[in-house]
Design an enzyme around this catalytic site. Structure first.
Site, PDB file in Angstrom:
ATOM      1  N   LYS A 168       0.816  -1.322  -0.093  1.00  0.00           N
ATOM      2  CA  LYS A 168      -0.223   0.024   0.289  1.00  0.00           C
ATOM      3  C   LYS A 168       0.915   1.640  -0.163  1.00  0.00           C
ATOM      4  O   LYS A 168       1.634   1.289   0.555  1.00  0.00           O
ATOM      5  CB  LYS A 168      -1.000  -0.074   1.511  1.00  0.00           C
ATOM      6  CG  LYS A 168      -2.297  -1.120   1.520  1.00  0.00           C
ATOM      7  CD  LYS A 168      -3.173  -0.880   0.832  1.00  0.00           C
ATOM      8  CE  LYS A 168      -3.364  -2.066   0.107  1.00  0.00           C
ATOM      9  NZ  LYS A 168      -4.448  -2.461  -0.606  1.00  0.00           N
ATOM     10  N   ASP A 197       0.100  -0.365  -4.433  1.00  0.00           N
ATOM     11  CA  ASP A 197      -1.563  -0.015  -4.547  1.00  0.00           C
ATOM     12  C   ASP A 197      -1.565   1.279  -3.512  1.00  0.00           C
ATOM     13  O   ASP A 197      -1.325   1.505  -2.371  1.00  0.00           O
ATOM     14  CB  ASP A 197      -2.292  -1.509  -4.089  1.00  0.00           C
ATOM     15  CG  ASP A 197      -4.059  -0.799  -4.512  1.00  0.00           C
ATOM     16  OD1 ASP A 197      -4.227  -0.277  -4.484  1.00  0.00           O
ATOM     17  OD2 ASP A 197      -4.345  -2.101  -3.635  1.00  0.00           O
ATOM     18  N   GLU A 249     -11.138  -3.076  -9.412  1.00  0.00           N
ATOM     19  CA  GLU A 249     -11.454  -3.941  -8.641  1.00  0.00           C
ATOM     20  C   GLU A 249     -12.904  -3.373  -7.826  1.00  0.00           C
ATOM     21  O   GLU A 249     -13.573  -3.624  -7.256  1.00  0.00           O
ATOM     22  CB  GLU A 249     -11.086  -3.898  -6.866  1.00  0.00           C
ATOM     23  CG  GLU A 249     -10.731  -2.665  -6.508  1.00  0.00           C
ATOM     24  CD  GLU A 249      -9.663  -2.429  -5.068  1.00  0.00           C
ATOM     25  OE1 GLU A 249      -8.157  -2.675  -5.510  1.00  0.00           O
ATOM     26  OE2 GLU A 249     -10.184  -2.618  -3.733  1.00  0.00           O
ATOM     27  N   ASP A 272     -12.667  -7.869 -10.343  1.00  0.00           N
ATOM     28  CA  ASP A 272     -13.245  -8.778  -8.886  1.00  0.00           C
ATOM     29  C   ASP A 272     -14.725 -10.109  -8.927  1.00  0.00           C
ATOM     30  O   ASP A 272     -15.722 -10.091  -9.408  1.00  0.00           O
ATOM     31  CB  ASP A 272     -13.744  -7.947  -7.510  1.00  0.00           C
ATOM     32  CG  ASP A 272     -13.594  -9.511  -6.481  1.00  0.00           C
ATOM     33  OD1 ASP A 272     -14.014 -10.991  -6.039  1.00  0.00           O
ATOM     34  OD2 ASP A 272     -13.135  -8.879  -5.069  1.00  0.00           O
ATOM     35  N   HIS A 299      -8.642  -9.385  -8.825  1.00  0.00           N
ATOM     36  CA  HIS A 299      -8.851  -8.966  -7.780  1.00  0.00           C
ATOM     37  C   HIS A 299      -9.411  -9.883  -7.072  1.00  0.00           C
ATOM     38  O   HIS A 299     -10.006 -10.905  -7.337  1.00  0.00           O
ATOM     39  CB  HIS A 299      -9.356  -7.787  -7.370  1.00  0.00           C
ATOM     40  CG  HIS A 299      -9.621  -6.560  -5.949  1.00  0.00           C
ATOM     41  ND1 HIS A 299     -11.035  -7.071  -5.712  1.00  0.00           N
ATOM     42  CD2 HIS A 299      -9.018  -6.024  -5.127  1.00  0.00           C
ATOM     43  CE1 HIS A 299     -10.533  -6.174  -4.455  1.00  0.00           C
ATOM     44  NE2 HIS A 299      -9.662  -5.604  -4.081  1.00  0.00           N
ATOM     45  N   GLU A 332      -4.497 -12.190  -6.636  1.00  0.00           N
ATOM     46  CA  GLU A 332      -4.340 -12.244  -5.702  1.00  0.00           C
ATOM     47  C   GLU A 332      -4.118 -12.706  -4.431  1.00  0.00           C
ATOM     48  O   GLU A 332      -5.343 -13.215  -4.445  1.00  0.00           O
ATOM     49  CB  GLU A 332      -4.704 -10.154  -5.623  1.00  0.00           C
ATOM     50  CG  GLU A 332      -5.060 -10.039  -4.353  1.00  0.00           C
ATOM     51  CD  GLU A 332      -5.502  -8.335  -4.402  1.00  0.00           C
ATOM     52  OE1 GLU A 332      -5.701  -7.815  -5.688  1.00  0.00           O
ATOM     53  OE2 GLU A 332      -4.799  -7.667  -2.900  1.00  0.00           O
TER      54      GLU A 332
HETATM   55 CA    CA Z   1      -6.515  -2.552  -4.267  1.00  0.00          CA
END
Ligand code: CA
Length: 379
Positions: A168, A197, A249, A272, A299, A332
């Site tokens: 992140k 991200d 996502e 996703d 995602h 992921e």
């Molecule tokens: Ca993300």
């Protein structure tokens, strides 16, 4: 065979060490809505909905389930189109589509169990027997030691065998973000694939300025640099940077992804399967992406059900592009505290040396431990 019952299970669990991202809200609980569909033949299929679980359950219980009782679960496309057209006047995206996603995944699980085949066979076959997994983590937990905690966590993933990590970013300062990513790159070495991200916390100029600096650290993709509504902004950021830009996502259905893909606003789209419309719709999004030279790398943020569905979807995605040494679409594999990822399946989905085996049992290929549902049941 007919659909007999649709049951939503809302489950949640407190997180021991709450964490946050650039969004600023604290993740204190992990929860999800599991969809259980039973057929007249006694087959049980499982699905999962992304997003607030009580909302998904309300959508299914009040708007969707009565319309699928008595239908043939093999009519998964027909059911998808029916449900979408039933709710599209008020639900073209968001939780309405997440609710359909949970039903859709459960139907694929039923079809697989009825045929004795894993879902990836139903989707056209597996291009691989295992998928490369990347660890998602490096959230912000202790703001006094943001760099140290990121370095320690990244080193832990490398020790666990991961070859790719997504961290992140979004610390309110380009220099501070760069410093933290540089410390992680230094700690894990040059051979670990590293992604960042931002959870869409930047403006276009800030994303471009930070992206240019991060490119020096061999970052594989920059995920959600800016707000998902700003397709023009994504075009700008994607054209300005050499590294790949990813997002999606929070995208829903083929129509929701259409403009992003046809304008090549991102290099990588990340539907996703538990949100974008299930396996049925995610296949269509991936095909649309393929036709426009955009990669599809889904995602995932859910329980063992969503994870298994994502792995079957990944199994059935061709290399992008095919070659002797292809870059395969990665899984992921988020690593934050989540008992539903770790314990809901009797045999948990795990990685070894950064690879996750594609389940080959019927349907999703996992068996649900109902005692976990009972232990964490909210509704
Ligand atoms: Ca993300």
């Amino acid at each position: 065979m007919k659909i007999k019952n649709v049951t939503c299970h809302v489950i949640s669990s407190a997180v021991e060490a709450p964490f946050t991202s650039s969004r600023g809200w604290l993740y204190k609980r992990r929860g999800t809505c599991l969809v259980e569909i039973e057929t007249s033949d006694g087959i049980i299929g499982w699905g999962e909905c992304y997003g607030p679980p009580a909302v998904a359950k309300a959508f299914i219980d009040t708007q969707l389930s009565s319309h699928i009782i008595g239908r043939d679960p093999f009519d998964v496309e027909v059911i998808w189109e029916f449900l979408y057209n039933r709710i599209k006047d008020y639900g073209q995206s968001g939780m309405a589509i997440a609710a359909i996603s949970g039903i859709d995944i459960a139907l694929w699980d039923i079809i697989g169990k009825a045929c004795g085949k894993p879902i990836h066979k139903l989707l056209g076959g597996a291009f691989r027997t295992e998928v490369d997994a990347y660890a998602t983590g490096l959230y912000f937990t202790n703001t006094d030691r943001l760099i140290a905690e990121a370095v320690e966590e990244a080193q832990g993933y490398v020790q666990d065998g991961f070859k790719a990590i997504k961290m992140k970013i979004g610390l309110g300062s380009i220099e501070h973000d760069y410093e933290r990513v540089a410390a992680v790159r230094e700690a894990v070495g040059p051979s670990i694939r590293l992604m960042v991200d931002a959870n869409h916390c930047f403006s276009v100029p800030t994303a471009i300025r930070l992206g240019r600096k991060l490119e020096q650290l061999n970052i594989e993709w920059f995920e959600e640099p800016i707000s998902p509504e700003d397709i023009d902004g994504y075009v700008e950021v994607t054209r300005a940077l050499d590294m790949a830009v990813a997002g999606g996502e929070n995208g829903f259905t083929r129509w929701g992804f259409r403009d992003t893909i046809t304008r090549k606003a991102m290099d990588i789209v990340q539907p996703d399967v538990c949100a974008a419309g299930g396996l049925t719709e995610s296949k269509k999004i991936a095909t649309l992406a393929s036709a426009h030279g955009v990669e599809c790398v889904p995602h995932a943020w859910g329980s063992a059900v969503g994870l298994a569905a994502t792995i079957h979807f990944l199994a059935a995605l061709p290399d992008q592009p095919p070659s002797l040494f292809p870059f395969q679409p990665m899984l992921e594999f988020e690593q934050c505290e989540n008992p539903f990822r770790d314990h809901l399946a009797c045999e948990p989905i795990t990685q070894v040396n950064g690879k996750v085996r594609i389940p080959d049992g019927a349907g999703l290929g996992i068996e649900i431990d109902r005692s976990v549902i009972e232990k964490y049941r909210d509704a």
